[in-house]
Design a protein around this motif. Structure first.
Motif, PDB file in Angstrom:
ATOM      1  N   ARG A  34      39.570  44.585  36.682  1.00 22.02           N
ATOM      2  CA  ARG A  34      41.000  44.393  36.913  1.00 22.02           C
ATOM      3  C   ARG A  34      41.698  45.734  37.127  1.00 22.02           C
ATOM      4  NH1 ARG A  34      44.160  41.714  32.346  1.00 22.02           N
ATOM      5  NH2 ARG A  34      46.337  42.023  32.878  1.00 22.02           N
ATOM      6  N   ARG A  42      40.436  36.817  41.872  1.00 16.00           N
ATOM      7  CA  ARG A  42      40.839  37.021  40.481  1.00 16.00           C
ATOM      8  C   ARG A  42      40.138  38.264  39.953  1.00 16.00           C
ATOM      9  NH1 ARG A  42      42.930  33.638  36.900  1.00 16.00           N
ATOM     10  NH2 ARG A  42      41.532  34.363  35.271  1.00 16.00           N
ATOM     11  N   HIS A  43      40.857  39.045  39.193  1.00 16.03           N
ATOM     12  CA  HIS A  43      40.248  40.260  38.656  1.00 16.03           C
ATOM     13  C   HIS A  43      40.309  40.204  37.136  1.00 16.03           C
ATOM     14  CE1 HIS A  43      40.483  41.741  42.761  1.00 16.03           C
ATOM     15  NE2 HIS A  43      41.723  41.295  42.776  1.00 16.03           N
ATOM     16  N   GLU A  44      39.149  40.228  36.525  1.00 19.00           N
ATOM     17  CA  GLU A  44      39.070  40.048  35.073  1.00 19.00           C
ATOM     18  C   GLU A  44      39.046  41.390  34.349  1.00 19.00           C
ATOM     19  OE1 GLU A  44      39.052  37.041  33.871  1.00 19.00           O
ATOM     20  OE2 GLU A  44      38.611  35.852  35.676  1.00 19.00           O
ATOM     21  N   GLY A  45      39.378  41.311  33.071  1.00 21.87           N
ATOM     22  CA  GLY A  45      39.191  42.485  32.220  1.00 21.87           C
ATOM     23  C   GLY A  45      40.484  43.042  31.655  1.00 21.87           C
ATOM     24  N   SER A  85      37.631  48.398  33.709  1.00 23.11           N
ATOM     25  CA  SER A  85      37.419  46.977  34.023  1.00 23.11           C
ATOM     26  C   SER A  85      37.673  46.693  35.498  1.00 23.11           C
ATOM     27  CB  SER A  85      38.377  46.131  33.184  1.00 23.11           C
ATOM     28  OG  SER A  85      39.683  46.275  33.695  1.00 23.11           O
TER      29      SER A  85
END
Ligand code: SF4
Lengths: 505, 174
Positions: A236, A420-423, A234
């Motif tokens: 993130r 922002r880092h998703e996952g 991901s």
């Protein structure tokens, strides 16, 4: 099936050396290695990984060799950067590069006798049984003859707290004419061990290949496993890895700049560098539970989101930034220090290029090559930064490259922190099919790190090839030290910051 | 007094290293908990250590090197790392003992004058650690030299190395 940026090109054995020479003109030789793939198709294979300058692609030339004829025409006379790789293949597999200019063993010391440890039918127990510790090494050092030439043998246990290696200096007066190093005293059989511990536990082993590059090594290893499995982690998890790789670069580069002061006997500079480094190590520990950033990388992702501690990171780095600025001003104002660095340990661009230098050592000699830019991976593709180069190739340039890269790492961390880092942190990995293979890579503090993994049928790796930065850079030391005085050796050595363990495996 | 020197040295916040040391020793003053006195009794405040890397990953060495930085500064306890085994009282072994280093470790051990103490630093030096099953290692320092004490950790922190060295020396002196 292999990852998108890997192109395998099958070449017949008689054509191999000519083809490699052709590729080496416009490509960097990233690594060269062999694998015993008899259980898959009855052959040994040799691979040479090239990447074209300025293009995110790996052209991997490969040839098959039959067990009854394991010799081919050496590529070293045409591609000097291959010299250690070919000696390594000879030691580990018994593959003969005929016409190689150096017939001496590289990795295996005398006590091992005639075994080829990376052949699949050779077991660890079998190798141990054949070992005779009393057998002499019998390595023949290169002799320099002439009036007034004398030899200084040093090591393997040598001054201070340092890894072991033997150095044979041929000196005339105080001037070093030639340095012939004998390394691989810490060879442990790590590549073979990878084959038995399996994919998942391999991450812990990769972390322990070279202490201060723990995180870069495990990142490259995990990346290779993930690509072999065909999964993508991901955003993130990628951002966490990117951030920690930069933290690792920070403590290394700042520590290295400080260590160079030890090389010139500049105690205050050394102490200041050590204090900054220690602050970063303490931050590492608070973020990851390990001063060496261990335990975060696992195959399929990371175990912790360090972005949760953003405030802590920002406040510590603010202090370190200020401290580092003062530190550099202090060093550059100290003529007694800089004077020793300028013009010392020169490595020409020509030699660096032909011998396959990597990392700060290459960039200080004017080679603009940084894996983070050449092959954007993790979050690097979305970040803007450059490969910092200097032209002169002396100790001073190697210090300045590190200074620029420290500042670059600060800004990379800042920009990662703004987003922002998703996952998910982790992605699960299904069984990896036999015969699949992939590269994993990153730019560690010392330079590029490559892994190549191929899966066997038993759910374990058939081959894990580790190529650390120091394996490329060790041979350069002999060129850089030529013509310098013996007391400058520690300084020049420190400016390269070579790992013994990472090279010896 | 040590605390005073430290604060002067860093000008800023209390040293991270001392915090770590306090954490392991339980000493609140920042002074080594009885350290110098214990050392005094056993070795008259002068311990010389020859560190031998017998195939480590190098993290253990960096922690030993850190002991010499201004934050840990072990020399104030009379401990110093020396280059020649002939000057040493203690051999501090790191790494699982690679085959290439077995002979050199033995020779270094023999070169240290009596009385001598051998300390195995790190999980590798104890029993091979992660390298235990590799073909090129001997599963720990004890396979080549007699070991007096172990320092656990991978790598042990500088503070832990300091604490363990003190403990091992003390029990060896009894
Ligand atoms: S104990 Fe851990 S840190 Fe120390 S040498 Fe072994 S692997 Fe490296």
């Amino acid at each position: 099936m292999s990852p998108e940026n890997e192109k395998y090109i099958e070449v017949s054995a008689p054509d191999f050396s000519r083809k490699c020479a052709e590729y080496s003109r416009r490509h960097f030789l990233r690594m060269m290695f062999a694998a015993d793939e008899r259980e898959l198709d009855g052959h040994f294979r040799v691979y040479a990984v090239f990447s074209p300058a300025g293009c995110d692609r790996f052209d991997i030339l490969t040839m098959k060799l039959k067990e009854d004829n394991l010799s081919y025409e050496s590529i070293t006379p045409l591609v000097p950067a291959a010299h250690w790789y070919e000696r390594e293949m000879r030691d580990m597999f018994g593959i003969i590069p005929s016409g190689h200019p150096d017939a001496r063993p590289l990795i295996m010391h005398g006590m091992y006798g005639d075994v080829y440890p990376l052949r699949r039918d050779v077991t660890a127990a079998g190798i141990k049984n054949a070992v005779d510790l009393s057998r002499e090494d019998g390595y023949s050092f290169m002799n320099v003859k002439g009036e007034g030439v004398y030899e200084i043998p040093v090591g393997p246990v040598h001054a201070g707290i340092i890894e072991p290696g033997h150095f044979r200096f041929s000196a005339v007066g105080e001037t070093i004419y030639h340095l012939d190093p004998r390394l691989f005293f810490t060879h442990k059989g790590t590549e073979k061990l990878f084959e038995s511990v399996g994919f998942e536990k391999g991450a812990q082993l990769a972390e322990r290949i070279s202490g201060v590059s723990s995180f870069s090594h495990s990142s490259a290893y995990c990346m290779a496993v993930e690509r072999t499995a065909g999964i993508e982690i991901s955003p993130r998890a990628k951002a966490v890895r990117t951030l920690i790789i930069e933290l690792e670069r920070l403590y290394n580069h700042i520590g290295d700049i400080g260590n160079m002061c030890a090389g010139t006997g500049f105690a205050v500079g050394y102490a200041k560098g050590a204090i900054l480094k220690e602050e970063l190590m303490a931050l590492n520990e608070r973020l990851t539970g390990s001063r060496y950033l261990r335990g975060i990388n696992v195959t399929g992702g990371v175990t912790r989101d360090v972005f949760e501690d953003a405030d802590e990171i920002i406040s510590v780095l603010d202090g370190v930034k200020r401290g580092f600025k003062d530190f550099m001003e202090f060093l550059l104002d100290s003529v007694s220090h800089t004077e020793r660095l300028e013009g010392t340990g020169l490595l020409s661009r020509e030699i660096a290029l032909r011998m396959g230098a990597t990392g700060p050592a290459a960039r200080a000699s004017g080679i603009s090559d940084d894996i983070r830019r050449a092959h954007p991976h993790l979050s690097y593709g979305s970040l803007i930064f450059e490969a910092h180069t200097y032209l002169k190739g002396d100790v001073y340039s190697r210090m300045m490259v590190r200074r620029d890269e420290v500042e670059c790492s600060f800004s990379i961390i800042d920009s990662l922190m703004e987003r922002r880092h998703e996952g998910e942190l982790g992605t699960s990995i299904n069984e990896i099919m036999a015969g699949r293979s992939a590269l994993g890579y990153t730019e560690g503090p010392r330079g590029s790190i490559f892994y190549w993994i191929k899966a066997a049928g038993d759910g374990k790796p058939l081959r894990v090839k580790v190529r650390s930065a120091s394996f490329c850079n060790w041979p350069l030391l002999s060129y850089a030290i030529h013509g310098n005085i013996v007391p400058d050796f520690p300084l020049v050595n420190k400016s390269f910051n070579l790992s013994y363990s990472g090279c010896d495996l | 007094m040590f605390r005073h020197i430290f604060l002067n040295f860093f000008c800023k916040k209390p040293a991270i290293g001392m915090d770590a040391i306090r954490a392991v020793t339980g000493g609140a003053t920042g002074e080594w908990a009885g350290g110098p006195a214990r050392l005094d009794a056993a070795f008259r405040r002068s311990i010389r250590i020859r560190q031998v890397d017998a195939g480590s990953c190098n993290a253990c060495e960096w922690e030993c090197t850190a002991l010499g930085n201004p934050i840990y500064d072990v020399s104030r306890f009379g401990i110093d790392f020396v280059a020649s085994p002939r000057h040493a009282d203690v051999i501090l072994v790191t790494g699982p003992v690679s085959l290439g280093m077995a002979g050199a470790l033995k020779k270094t051990y023999l070169a240290v004058p009596e009385p001598k103490i051998v300390i195995a630093c790190g999980d590798c030096a104890k029993d091979g650690g992660v390298y235990r099953d590799a073909y090129g290692v001997l599963d720990g320092a004890a396979s080549v030299v007699p070991v007096d004490g172990y320092i656990p950790g991978c790598p042990p922190s500088p503070a832990a190395i300091m604490k363990c060295i003190m403990d091992i020396l003390e029990s060896a002196a009894k």
